[in-house]
Design a protein around this motif. Sequence first.
Motif, PDB file in Angstrom:
ATOM      1  N   ALA A  16       0.836  -1.202   0.000  1.00 26.67           N
ATOM      2  CA  ALA A  16       0.000   0.000   0.000  1.00 26.67           C
ATOM      3  C   ALA A  16       0.866   1.245   0.000  1.00 26.67           C
ATOM      4  O   ALA A  16       2.064   1.193   0.280  1.00 26.67           O
ATOM      5  CB  ALA A  16      -0.933   0.004   1.206  1.00 26.67           C
ATOM      6  N   GLY A  26      -3.184   0.888  -3.424  1.00 28.40           N
ATOM      7  CA  GLY A  26      -2.775  -0.449  -3.007  1.00 28.40           C
ATOM      8  C   GLY A  26      -2.601  -1.353  -4.207  1.00 28.40           C
ATOM      9  O   GLY A  26      -3.074  -1.045  -5.313  1.00 28.40           O
ATOM     10  N   GLY A  98       0.344  -6.377   4.225  1.00 27.53           N
ATOM     11  CA  GLY A  98      -1.110  -6.562   4.256  1.00 27.53           C
ATOM     12  C   GLY A  98      -1.600  -7.833   4.902  1.00 27.53           C
ATOM     13  O   GLY A  98      -2.656  -8.336   4.518  1.00 27.53           O
ATOM     14  N   ASN A 139      -5.261  -1.742   1.457  1.00 22.29           N
ATOM     15  CA  ASN A 139      -4.850  -3.145   1.477  1.00 22.29           C
ATOM     16  C   ASN A 139      -6.026  -4.084   1.291  1.00 22.29           C
ATOM     17  O   ASN A 139      -5.950  -5.073   0.539  1.00 22.29           O
ATOM     18  CB  ASN A 139      -4.156  -3.489   2.796  1.00 22.29           C
ATOM     19  N   THR A 195       1.928  -1.098  12.893  1.00 21.84           N
ATOM     20  CA  THR A 195       1.223  -0.010  12.216  1.00 21.84           C
ATOM     21  C   THR A 195       0.824   1.075  13.203  1.00 21.84           C
ATOM     22  O   THR A 195       0.934   2.279  12.919  1.00 21.84           O
ATOM     23  CB  THR A 195      -0.022  -0.556  11.498  1.00 21.84           C
ATOM     24  N   GLY A 270       3.485  -0.097   2.595  1.00 20.23           N
ATOM     25  CA  GLY A 270       2.521   0.092   3.668  1.00 20.23           C
ATOM     26  C   GLY A 270       3.145   0.803   4.850  1.00 20.23           C
ATOM     27  O   GLY A 270       3.841   1.811   4.712  1.00 20.23           O
TER      28      GLY A 270
END
Length: 310
Positions: A16, A26, A98, A139, A195, A270
Amino acid sequence: MGRPTRVLVRVPGSTANLGPGFDSLGMALALYDEIEVETFETPGLFVDVAGQGCRHVPRDERHLVLRAMRLAFETFGGAPAGLRLRCLNAVPHSRGLGSSAAAAVAGVTAAAVLAGRDPELERDALLQLSAGMEGHADNAAASLLGGFVVAWEATERSAGGTSFGPSARRFHAEKLDVHPDVHPVACVPDVESSTKTTRGLLPEQVPLADAAFTGSRCALAVLAMTRRPDLLMTATEDRLHQPYRRPAYPSSLRLVEALREHGVPAAISGAGPTVLALTGDGALPDGVDTDGFAVQRLPVDTTGVHVEVR
């Protein structure tokens, strides 16, 4: 569609952002988790996990796939008394590829099929459920649809008084074909990244010039990924999130910079710490130090989540 008692779901991992497309761009990658779900008329829960993350994920209702299934059964109905879940994970956990979105998509898709629904006809509901668990759709939409996706959200009135309520935060995504000259390579480090932690490094406000710069690059990235891969070096530039996250994975950003110095468009995948290189031939140039990273060519997955009824 009847109600099966056993399904196999194969779901791709994803990357992403692709540099500037924070929470909006993504792409599905040919790296797959598989889950098999069997239902029973008698109560009980059995969970078996192999592969990535097998030593750390819970074997009870806290398992992300099960949480996604329970959420989907609330929407579709048909929750069984007993479940057996088998997971074979290939997507690394906490690496920016992801894994949580793949688990959410796998769970809601399995539940839809077990409830007798056609997942092709329930794509919007599956997107709402899986992206809702993630908080953003980049994602989840990639794992669900495959290919390259542009994702966004809006607050709008839902049609027909659905279970999502009279007005809701709704997710949207459009799938686009990746140019055939784009060959992704993932450089996956041994270390993990949260994250939640990396988002905590982002400021509440950014300079207007940086916002305008990144917005223009995000628009350009759509063109570059689909029609003009020669523009990918410029299109993957970012000032919105990557510079602020350097303390979380300095070695990953050093690799991004080294690849770009050698003419390879690269960005953090990501929330990181994996590095995504968008090569023209699936190979990294000589002279780039990838020590500490597992280099893996990952073609674009074009089909998204796949279900087999057994």
